[in-house]
Design a protein around this motif. Structure first.
Motif, PDB file in Angstrom:
ATOM      1  N   THR A 107       0.837  -1.189   0.000  1.00 34.31           N
ATOM      2  CA  THR A 107       0.000   0.000   0.000  1.00 34.31           C
ATOM      3  C   THR A 107       0.875   1.244   0.000  1.00 34.31           C
ATOM      4  OG1 THR A 107      -1.734  -1.173   1.222  1.00 34.31           O
ATOM      5  CG2 THR A 107      -1.858   1.235   1.184  1.00 34.31           C
ATOM      6  N   LEU A 108       0.591   2.161  -0.919  1.00 34.57           N
ATOM      7  CA  LEU A 108       1.337   3.408  -0.989  1.00 34.57           C
ATOM      8  C   LEU A 108       0.926   4.319   0.159  1.00 34.57           C
ATOM      9  CD1 LEU A 108       0.926   3.926  -4.829  1.00 34.57           C
ATOM     10  CD2 LEU A 108       2.979   3.116  -3.654  1.00 34.57           C
ATOM     11  N   PRO A 109       1.839   5.171   0.641  1.00 32.53           N
ATOM     12  CA  PRO A 109       1.482   6.035   1.769  1.00 32.53           C
ATOM     13  C   PRO A 109       0.480   7.106   1.361  1.00 32.53           C
ATOM     14  CG  PRO A 109       3.634   6.616   0.916  1.00 32.53           C
ATOM     15  CD  PRO A 109       3.228   5.362   0.209  1.00 32.53           C
ATOM     16  N   ALA A 110      -0.265   7.607   2.327  1.00 33.89           N
ATOM     17  CA  ALA A 110      -1.189   8.701   2.072  1.00 33.89           C
ATOM     18  C   ALA A 110      -0.416   9.935   1.634  1.00 33.89           C
ATOM     19  CB  ALA A 110      -2.004   8.996   3.326  1.00 33.89           C
ATOM     20  N   ALA A 111      -0.997  10.710   0.730  1.00 33.32           N
ATOM     21  CA  ALA A 111      -0.288  11.858   0.156  1.00 33.32           C
ATOM     22  C   ALA A 111       0.025  12.928   1.186  1.00 33.32           C
ATOM     23  CB  ALA A 111      -1.109  12.451  -0.979  1.00 33.32           C
ATOM     24  N   THR A 112      -0.699  12.958   2.282  1.00 31.97           N
ATOM     25  CA  THR A 112      -0.473  13.983   3.308  1.00 31.97           C
ATOM     26  C   THR A 112       0.270  13.443   4.513  1.00 31.97           C
ATOM     27  OG1 THR A 112      -2.649  13.502   4.248  1.00 31.97           O
ATOM     28  CG2 THR A 112      -2.518  15.300   2.644  1.00 31.97           C
ATOM     29  N   ALA A 113       0.823  12.260   4.384  1.00 29.78           N
ATOM     30  CA  ALA A 113       1.495  11.642   5.538  1.00 29.78           C
ATOM     31  C   ALA A 113       3.001  11.769   5.433  1.00 29.78           C
ATOM     32  CB  ALA A 113       1.089  10.185   5.654  1.00 29.78           C
ATOM     33  N   ALA A 114       3.466  12.905   4.915  1.00 34.66           N
ATOM     34  CA  ALA A 114       4.898  13.060   4.715  1.00 34.66           C
ATOM     35  C   ALA A 114       5.617  13.268   6.033  1.00 34.66           C
ATOM     36  CB  ALA A 114       5.172  14.246   3.792  1.00 34.66           C
ATOM     37  N   ALA A 115       6.855  12.819   6.098  1.00 36.55           N
ATOM     38  CA  ALA A 115       7.709  13.059   7.262  1.00 36.55           C
ATOM     39  C   ALA A 115       8.843  13.984   6.813  1.00 36.55           C
ATOM     40  CB  ALA A 115       8.239  11.743   7.802  1.00 36.55           C
ATOM     41  N   PRO A 116       9.300  14.866   7.684  1.00 39.62           N
ATOM     42  CA  PRO A 116       8.973  14.963   9.118  1.00 39.62           C
ATOM     43  C   PRO A 116       7.751  15.813   9.427  1.00 39.62           C
ATOM     44  CG  PRO A 116      10.698  16.508   8.573  1.00 39.62           C
ATOM     45  CD  PRO A 116      10.415  15.744   7.305  1.00 39.62           C
ATOM     46  N   ALA A 117       7.197  16.536   8.434  1.00 39.72           N
ATOM     47  CA  ALA A 117       6.037  17.391   8.698  1.00 39.72           C
ATOM     48  C   ALA A 117       4.939  17.063   7.711  1.00 39.72           C
ATOM     49  CB  ALA A 117       6.422  18.859   8.578  1.00 39.72           C
ATOM     50  N   ALA A 118       3.690  17.316   8.105  1.00 38.01           N
ATOM     51  CA  ALA A 118       2.558  17.029   7.226  1.00 38.01           C
ATOM     52  C   ALA A 118       2.611  17.906   5.989  1.00 38.01           C
ATOM     53  CB  ALA A 118       1.256  17.254   7.975  1.00 38.01           C
ATOM     54  N   GLY A 119       2.117  17.382   4.875  1.00 40.47           N
ATOM     55  CA  GLY A 119       2.128  18.090   3.600  1.00 40.47           C
ATOM     56  C   GLY A 119       2.204  17.085   2.482  1.00 40.47           C
ATOM     57  N   ASN A 120       2.179  17.535   1.245  1.00 44.84           N
ATOM     58  CA  ASN A 120       2.243  16.573   0.150  1.00 44.84           C
ATOM     59  C   ASN A 120       3.676  16.060  -0.015  1.00 44.84           C
ATOM     60  OD1 ASN A 120       3.747  17.832  -2.214  1.00 44.84           O
ATOM     61  ND2 ASN A 120       2.290  19.467  -1.740  1.00 44.84           N
ATOM     62  N   ILE A 121       3.807  14.931  -0.706  1.00 47.03           N
ATOM     63  CA  ILE A 121       5.124  14.289  -0.862  1.00 47.03           C
ATOM     64  C   ILE A 121       5.506  14.261  -2.338  1.00 47.03           C
ATOM     65  CG2 ILE A 121       5.090  12.954   1.267  1.00 47.03           C
ATOM     66  CD1 ILE A 121       3.966  10.604  -0.286  1.00 47.03           C
ATOM     67  N   GLN A 122       5.253  15.353  -3.010  1.00 49.65           N
ATOM     68  CA  GLN A 122       5.528  15.450  -4.439  1.00 49.65           C
ATOM     69  C   GLN A 122       6.950  15.013  -4.768  1.00 49.65           C
ATOM     70  OE1 GLN A 122       5.277  19.402  -6.046  1.00 49.65           O
ATOM     71  NE2 GLN A 122       4.968  18.669  -8.134  1.00 49.65           N
ATOM     72  N   GLY A 123       7.052  14.144  -5.774  1.00 53.78           N
ATOM     73  CA  GLY A 123       8.354  13.703  -6.249  1.00 53.78           C
ATOM     74  C   GLY A 123       8.894  12.450  -5.591  1.00 53.78           C
ATOM     75  N   ARG A 124       8.238  11.977  -4.524  1.00 56.34           N
ATOM     76  CA  ARG A 124       8.743  10.751  -3.898  1.00 56.34           C
ATOM     77  C   ARG A 124       8.598   9.586  -4.877  1.00 56.34           C
ATOM     78  NH1 ARG A 124       6.745   8.646   1.899  1.00 56.34           N
ATOM     79  NH2 ARG A 124       7.697  10.646   2.505  1.00 56.34           N
ATOM     80  N   VAL A 125       9.624   8.763  -4.960  1.00 58.47           N
ATOM     81  CA  VAL A 125       9.669   7.675  -5.931  1.00 58.47           C
ATOM     82  C   VAL A 125       9.791   6.339  -5.210  1.00 58.47           C
ATOM     83  CG1 VAL A 125      10.991   6.643  -7.827  1.00 58.47           C
ATOM     84  CG2 VAL A 125      10.690   9.123  -7.720  1.00 58.47           C
ATOM     85  N   TYR A 126       9.053   5.343  -5.721  1.00 57.70           N
ATOM     86  CA  TYR A 126       9.202   3.966  -5.241  1.00 57.70           C
ATOM     87  C   TYR A 126       9.469   3.055  -6.444  1.00 57.70           C
ATOM     88  CZ  TYR A 126       7.223   5.302  -0.708  1.00 57.70           C
ATOM     89  OH  TYR A 126       6.999   5.893   0.512  1.00 57.70           O
ATOM     90  N   TYR A 127      10.429   2.163  -6.287  1.00 59.46           N
ATOM     91  CA  TYR A 127      10.698   1.118  -7.269  1.00 59.46           C
ATOM     92  C   TYR A 127      10.266  -0.206  -6.643  1.00 59.46           C
ATOM     93  CZ  TYR A 127      13.733   4.750  -9.229  1.00 59.46           C
ATOM     94  OH  TYR A 127      14.224   5.928  -9.736  1.00 59.46           O
ATOM     95  N   ILE A 128       9.446  -0.974  -7.367  1.00 54.08           N
ATOM     96  CA  ILE A 128       8.901  -2.214  -6.810  1.00 54.08           C
ATOM     97  C   ILE A 128       9.117  -3.351  -7.804  1.00 54.08           C
ATOM     98  CG2 ILE A 128       6.833  -3.372  -5.924  1.00 54.08           C
ATOM     99  CD1 ILE A 128       5.722  -0.572  -5.293  1.00 54.08           C
TER     100      ILE A 128
END
Length: 321
Positions: free
Chosen positions: A69-90
Motif C-alpha cells: 500500500t502506498l502512503p497517504a499523500a499527506t502523511a509526509a515526514a517529518p512534517a505534514a504536507g504533500n510528498i511530491q516527487g517521492r519515488v518507489y521502485y517495486i
C-alpha cells in the motif's frame, strides 16, 4: 566594515543554499550532480505492508498473494504536507501475485484512463511510481510498468502408469472424481507467470484472474472385465475447480467403451473448456465412473502401444479482467 560583512553574510549563505551542488566534482551541471555511485534503501518483504518515508526499492519475495500500500499523500515526514516527487521502485521476485494499492480513496494514474485504486504485479513484474504532489484524487503516477510479456501457456504431459485400487477405486466407482496425478518433472512448460503447478496437491494454482482455456486427456482401461448387463462402460474425465466433488466440475466429457475395449485396451478421453478463474483458484484434472457397467479390480491410465504420453493437462490464458 566588519558590521557590513556580518550584515551581508546571511544573504551570501542563502545564495549558497540555492546554488548547484556537486559531489565528487568541482563543476556541478545540475542542482545536484553526483560523480559516482548512488545508493538507496533496498528492502525485501514477503507479506503485505505499507510503504514509508524510508522505503525506496521494494522487492516482494512471497509465495502467497500480498499487497503493498502506498502512503497517504499527506502523511509526509517529518512534517505534514504533500510528498511530491517521492519515488518507489517495486519488483515482484516472488511466486505469487502482488497488488499495488493507493491509500484510502486516493488513486493511481496508470495511463489508461481515469485513476485506479490498485493494479496487479505478477511474478517478475516491475513498477516505478512517483507522487504527483496532489493530496486527493489521483495522487500517484505509474511511471514505469513492466509485466509479463506473454500470456500464460502451461502444460504437463506424463508417460508413467496410474492405477486406482483400494479406497481410490471404490470412490471412483461411486462417481467420486479421483485426481489424475502429475509430477513436477512431467515435461512441464510454463510461460507467462499467471499460474503455477502445485506438485504436492496435483493442481494448477491460479495467480491472476482472467479467462482460461483448459484442456486435458487421459487413457482409460479396466483392470478386469466390467460387471453389469449394459455391455458398455461410461467414464468421465473432468476439469474441477477448488475441490474434487461432482459439484466442483467446471468442464467434462464422457467416453463410452464396449466392455471388451474397456478391458483389453487403453482408450482416450479428451476434455476442454473455457472458463473464468479467480486468483487463488485451484484447478484439477479428475476421472470417475459415469454410467453403464462398472470397472472391476482396478482402473488404469497407461500408455497405448506405439504412443508416448498417456495423459496431458494444459492451460492457456485468453484474457484478463
Amino acid at each position: 566594515m566588519k558590521k557590513s560583512l556580518l550584515y551581508l553574510s546571511p544573504f551570501v549563505f542563502t545564495a549558497l543554499l540555492h546554488a548547484q551542488v556537486g559531489i565528487n566534482t568541482a563543476i556541478p551541471r545540475s542542482t545536484l550532480t553526483v560523480n559516482g555511485s548512488f545508493a538507496g534503501q533496498y528492502k525485501l518483504s514477503s507479506t503485505s505492508t505499507t510503504l514509508g518515508a524510508s522505503d525506496f526499492y521494494m522487492a516482494f519475495n512471497g509465495s502467497t498473494a500480498a499487497t503493498f500500500t502506498l502512503p497517504a499523500a499527506t502523511a509526509a515526514a517529518p512534517a505534514a504536507g504533500n510528498i511530491q516527487g517521492r519515488v518507489y521502485y517495486i519488483k515482484n521476485t516472488g511466486s505469487a501475485q502482488l497488488t499495488i494499492a493507493a491509500n484510502g480513496t486516493e488513486l493511481i494514474d496508470n495511463q489508461t484512463g481515469s485513476g485506479v485504486a490498485n493494479f496487479k504485479l505478477n511474478p517478475a513484474g516491475y513498477a516505478m511510481l512517483i507522487s504527483r504532489g496532489t493530496v486527493s484524487g489521483t495522487t500517484w503516477e505509474l511511471s514505469t510498468f513492466i509485466d509479463k510479456t506473454t500470456s500464460t501457456i502451461a502444460a504437463l504431459g506424463a508417460t508413467d502408469q496410474v492405477t486406482y485400487t483400494g479406497t481410490a477405486f471404490t470412490n471412483f466407482n461411486n462417481s467420486i472424481p479421483q485426481i489424475v496425478p502429475f509430477a513436477l518433472g512431467d515435461m512441464i512448460v510454463n510461460q507467462g507467470g499467471s499460474v503455477t503447478w502445485n506438485d504436492a496437491g496435483d493442481y494448477w494454482q491460479i495467480l491472476e484472474s482472467g479467462v482460461y482455456k483448459i484442456e486435458g486427456y487421459a487413457y482409460f482401461g479396466s483392470g478386469g472385465a466390467p460387471s453389469g448387463t449394459n455391455q458398455w462402460t461410461g467414464i468421465n474425465l473432468n476439469i474441477t475447480k477448488n475441490g474434487t466433488a461432482i459439484s466442483n466440475i467446471v468442464g467434462g466429457n464422457r467416453g463410452n467403451f464396449s466392455n471388451t475395449v474397456a478391458q483389453i485396451a487403453n482408450s482416450p478421453i479428451n476434455v476442454n473448456c473455457i472458463v473464468h478463474l479467480n486468483a487463488g483458484d485451484r484447478v484439477y484434472l479428475t476421472m470417475n465412473y459415469g454410467a453403464g457397467d462398472f470397472p472391476t479390480t482396478s482402473v488404469r491410465i497407461a500408455v497405448p502401444n506405439s504412443l508416448i504420453e498417456n495423459r496431458n493437462f494444459s492451460m492457456q490464458q485468453l484474457s484478463v479482467p
